[in-house]
Design a protein around this motif. Structure first.
Motif, PDB file in Angstrom:
ATOM      1  N   ARG A 151      27.620   1.057  28.212  1.00 58.75           N
ATOM      2  CA  ARG A 151      27.587   1.683  29.537  1.00 58.75           C
ATOM      3  C   ARG A 151      27.547   0.618  30.638  1.00 58.75           C
ATOM      4  O   ARG A 151      28.215   0.752  31.669  1.00 58.75           O
ATOM      5  N   ASN A 191      29.916   0.008  33.767  1.00 63.38           N
ATOM      6  CA  ASN A 191      29.465  -0.140  35.149  1.00 63.38           C
ATOM      7  C   ASN A 191      30.103  -1.359  35.813  1.00 63.38           C
ATOM      8  O   ASN A 191      30.472  -1.308  36.996  1.00 63.38           O
ATOM      9  N   PHE A 233      33.664  -0.520  36.579  1.00 63.32           N
ATOM     10  CA  PHE A 233      33.687   0.453  37.681  1.00 63.32           C
ATOM     11  C   PHE A 233      33.465  -0.252  39.016  1.00 63.32           C
ATOM     12  O   PHE A 233      34.134   0.048  40.017  1.00 63.32           O
ATOM     13  N   TYR A 251      38.872   1.593  36.966  1.00 67.61           N
ATOM     14  CA  TYR A 251      38.315   2.850  36.472  1.00 67.61           C
ATOM     15  C   TYR A 251      38.833   3.214  35.084  1.00 67.61           C
ATOM     16  O   TYR A 251      38.122   3.867  34.312  1.00 67.61           O
ATOM     17  N   TYR A 278      32.774   3.797  28.823  1.00 68.73           N
ATOM     18  CA  TYR A 278      31.867   4.945  28.780  1.00 68.73           C
ATOM     19  C   TYR A 278      32.174   5.828  27.581  1.00 68.73           C
ATOM     20  O   TYR A 278      31.258   6.350  26.930  1.00 68.73           O
ATOM     21  N   CYS A 294      27.534  10.938  32.723  1.00 73.54           N
ATOM     22  CA  CYS A 294      27.519  11.107  34.170  1.00 73.54           C
ATOM     23  C   CYS A 294      28.439  10.087  34.838  1.00 73.54           C
ATOM     24  O   CYS A 294      29.194  10.414  35.757  1.00 73.54           O
ATOM     25  N   ASN A 295      28.395   8.859  34.356  1.00 74.34           N
ATOM     26  CA  ASN A 295      29.275   7.828  34.902  1.00 74.34           C
ATOM     27  C   ASN A 295      30.729   8.082  34.526  1.00 74.34           C
ATOM     28  O   ASN A 295      31.648   7.768  35.291  1.00 74.34           O
ATOM     29  N   ARG A 296      30.921   8.670  33.352  1.00 77.72           N
ATOM     30  CA  ARG A 296      32.294   9.014  32.942  1.00 77.72           C
ATOM     31  C   ARG A 296      32.857  10.099  33.856  1.00 77.72           C
ATOM     32  O   ARG A 296      34.069  10.103  34.162  1.00 77.72           O
ATOM     33  N   ALA A 348      32.118  10.358  36.974  1.00 76.09           N
ATOM     34  CA  ALA A 348      32.485   9.632  38.201  1.00 76.09           C
ATOM     35  C   ALA A 348      33.839   8.953  38.042  1.00 76.09           C
ATOM     36  O   ALA A 348      34.654   8.935  38.970  1.00 76.09           O
ATOM     37  N   CYS A 349      34.100   8.398  36.852  1.00 73.91           N
ATOM     38  CA  CYS A 349      35.403   7.778  36.573  1.00 73.91           C
ATOM     39  C   CYS A 349      36.519   8.808  36.678  1.00 73.91           C
ATOM     40  O   CYS A 349      37.572   8.543  37.262  1.00 73.91           O
ATOM     41  N   LYS A 384      22.923  13.877  39.860  1.00 73.39           N
ATOM     42  CA  LYS A 384      24.246  13.235  39.838  1.00 73.39           C
ATOM     43  C   LYS A 384      25.284  14.134  39.180  1.00 73.39           C
ATOM     44  O   LYS A 384      26.415  14.247  39.659  1.00 73.39           O
TER      45      LYS A 384
END
Length: 225
Positions: A78, A82, A85, A90, A97, A127-129, A131-132, A158
């Motif tokens: 992760r 980050n 990102f 992306y 991710y 959650c970050n995925r 965002a991607c 988020k």
């Protein structure tokens, strides 16, 4: 490249100086590699370096990772996501991710006491995925990843916000408003949620006004709705 071989590589200034003096980390090279810089290079200019491969170590297979080692590996993937990102890459971030999510998908070999930590790590990656996916314009998958988080953590701020943004992009305004209102119920001062909610209300009003104009036009032409 074989062990003990030496290669000459060019390193862009972005990676050579951005976080000096940690050049090894920026180039994706660990402490087993040796940098040999010859001469002087002006700051913010490309570097030419000789890399010697001193040792090759095999990492643990994913199926062999257990307990804290699995949690650490998930978080490491992760963190790599980050980093990508933050650089605006992306597509690469999404792959990192995805790898983190896949790595921690099974918790059968995790002690009960450690399972919440693994689930938290996976949810952070999901959650970050999401965002991607938003950055890549893949709004359906953004909804899916955020929803996976919300199944386990229904009030995750988020995830709620990112799913709401995805729903907004898909013109699913009612669902977006529901997520934003839930988010604001626990965080009334969330300015981002307020802003997106106001945008949705504005878009809905514009859409409804346009529909009224079309309805009135049809009525004038045909004498009926």
């Amino acid at each position: 490249m074989k062990c003990h071989e030496v290669a000459t590589v060019k390193i862009s200034a972005e990676y050579g100086y951005k976080h000096a003096p940690t050049r090894k980390a920026q180039c994706g090279v660990d402490d087993h590699a040796a940098f040999v810089f010859q001469g002087s290079t002006p700051i913010n200019q490309p570097l030419e370096a000789k890399l010697k491969l001193c040792e090759i170590k095999s990492g643990d297979e994913s199926w062999n990772l257990k307990g804290q080692n699995k949690i650490h590996a998930v978080n490491k993937k992760r963190e790599l996501g980050n980093l990508a990102f933050s650089k605006g890459d992306y597509t690469r971030a999404a792959r990192r991710y995805d790898a983190a999510i896949q790595l921690g998908r099974s918790d059968y070999d995790i002690d009960d006491a450690d399972k919440p930590n693994l689930h938290a790590a996976i949810n952070a990656a999901r959650c970050n995925r999401a965002a991607c996916s938003l950055k890549l314009g893949d709004f359906s998958h953004a909804c899916s990843f955020a929803s996976d988080v919300l199944e386990q953590d229904p009030t995750n701020a988020k995830a709620l916000f990112r799913r709401a943004k995805a729903y907004t992009a898909l013109d699913e305004w009612s669902k977006a408003k529901a997520d934003l209102k839930l988010l604001l119920s626990s965080d009334p001062n969330n300015s981002d949620a307020k802003r997106v909610l106001a945008e949705i209300v504005k878009r809905q009003k514009a859409y409804n006004d346009e529909q009224k104009k079309l309805y009135a036009g049809r009525k004038n032409i045909f004498g009926t709705a």
